[in-house]
Design an enzyme around this catalytic site. Structure first.
Site, PDB file in Angstrom:
ATOM      1  N   GLU A  64      19.673-163.731  21.583  1.00 34.58           N
ATOM      2  CA  GLU A  64      19.654-162.358  21.046  1.00 34.58           C
ATOM      3  C   GLU A  64      18.802-162.243  19.793  1.00 34.58           C
ATOM      4  OE1 GLU A  64      23.111-164.170  18.766  1.00 34.58           O
ATOM      5  OE2 GLU A  64      21.952-164.529  20.586  1.00 34.58           O
TER       6      GLU A  64
ATOM      7  N   HIS B 240      20.572-169.047  20.191  1.00 35.33           N
ATOM      8  CA  HIS B 240      20.785-167.597  20.146  1.00 35.33           C
ATOM      9  C   HIS B 240      19.640-166.799  20.774  1.00 35.33           C
ATOM     10  CE1 HIS B 240      24.315-167.324  17.361  1.00 35.33           C
ATOM     11  NE2 HIS B 240      23.923-168.563  17.079  1.00 35.33           N
TER      12      HIS B 240
ATOM     13  N   CYS C 227      26.695-169.528  21.346  1.00 31.18           N
ATOM     14  CA  CYS C 227      27.139-170.274  20.168  1.00 31.18           C
ATOM     15  C   CYS C 227      28.673-170.285  20.095  1.00 31.18           C
ATOM     16  CB  CYS C 227      26.501-169.698  18.908  1.00 31.18           C
ATOM     17  SG  CYS C 227      26.610-170.778  17.458  1.00 31.18           S
TER      18      CYS C 227
END
Length: 225
Positions: free
Chosen positions: A198, A196, A87
């Site tokens: 994660e 994302h 991002c």
């Protein structure tokens, strides 16, 4: 041997702790790095996390690009160190000219926050080798300036060289040209991704665990079986 993966925190980073946790879940040793420290402390790879570095003033990632840690990272990346920008980290990589193109305002001018299906287009990078080409994965997307832009010559080169690593599936959420969600450099050690991964590493908190492969991929590359 355990792969040591650094995560750089800038003023305004939001997802640095999530990235550190993802590294740990993947079996690596997470190492917190500070933007004002030029020493990368001997890490094997680096993640630039999501957020709003320096409040997105000037342009997203434009100020973070000049941080002391980035000066060291740019040289390390050019020398082959694996680097993942997520991002805002993707934006920083483009501002640093480690990746071509730029990220601009979403075409609808709204912040977009949703679980997004991606199709993995390349498994030849250090960050995507644990996926299958054509595999569809579900990971969160949250950005207001996520539209990938580049000139036609650059886009054609990315396509021809297999450097588009992921595309949006089920509708383009931000107006990225050719539905591009992520790209790599020529060597395949530097990857930028707008969604994302994660946030998709644990079944309890994510829409899936599909994002874990980005982290296990680089750890496997650093620590061969």
């Amino acid at each position: 041997m355990t792969a040591r993966i650094g995560v750089i925190t800038f003023p305004g980073s939001l997802d640095d702790r999530d990235a550190l946790r993802a590294v740990k879940l993947a079996g690596g040793e997470p190492v917190a790095l500070w933007h004002a420290d030029a020493d990368l402390h001997g890490v094997d790879a680096v993640i630039l996390p999501g957020g709003f570095s320096y409040g997105d003033y000037l342009r997203c990632g434009a100020i973070a690009r000049f941080a002391p840690a980035m000066t060291s990272l740019i040289d390390a990346a050019k020398g082959g160190m694996p680097v993942l920008g997520i991002c805002n980290g993707f934006q920083v990589l483009c501002e640093s000219h480690l990746l071509p193109g730029a990220l601009r305002r979403n075409h609808h001018l709204h912040f977009r926050n949703r679980d997004q299906v991606l199709r993995v287009e390349s498994t030849s990078t250090l960050w995507t080798q644990d996926y299958q080409q054509g595999q569809e994965i579900l990971i969160p997307l949250k950005s207001g300036e996520g539209a990938y832009m580049a000139d036609e010559k650059t886009l054609d080169a990315l396509e021809a060289e297999g450097r588009v690593i992921a595309r949006y599936v089920g509708g383009n959420p931000n107006g990225s040209l050719r539905d591009i969600a992520g790209i790599s450099n020529e060597a395949g050690n530097v990857v930028g991704l707008m969604p994302h991964p994660e946030h998709a590493t644990e079944a309890l908190t994510g829409p899936s665990t599909d994002g874990l492969g980005f982290f296990t991929s680089v750890i496997r590359a650093m620590v061969p079986a």
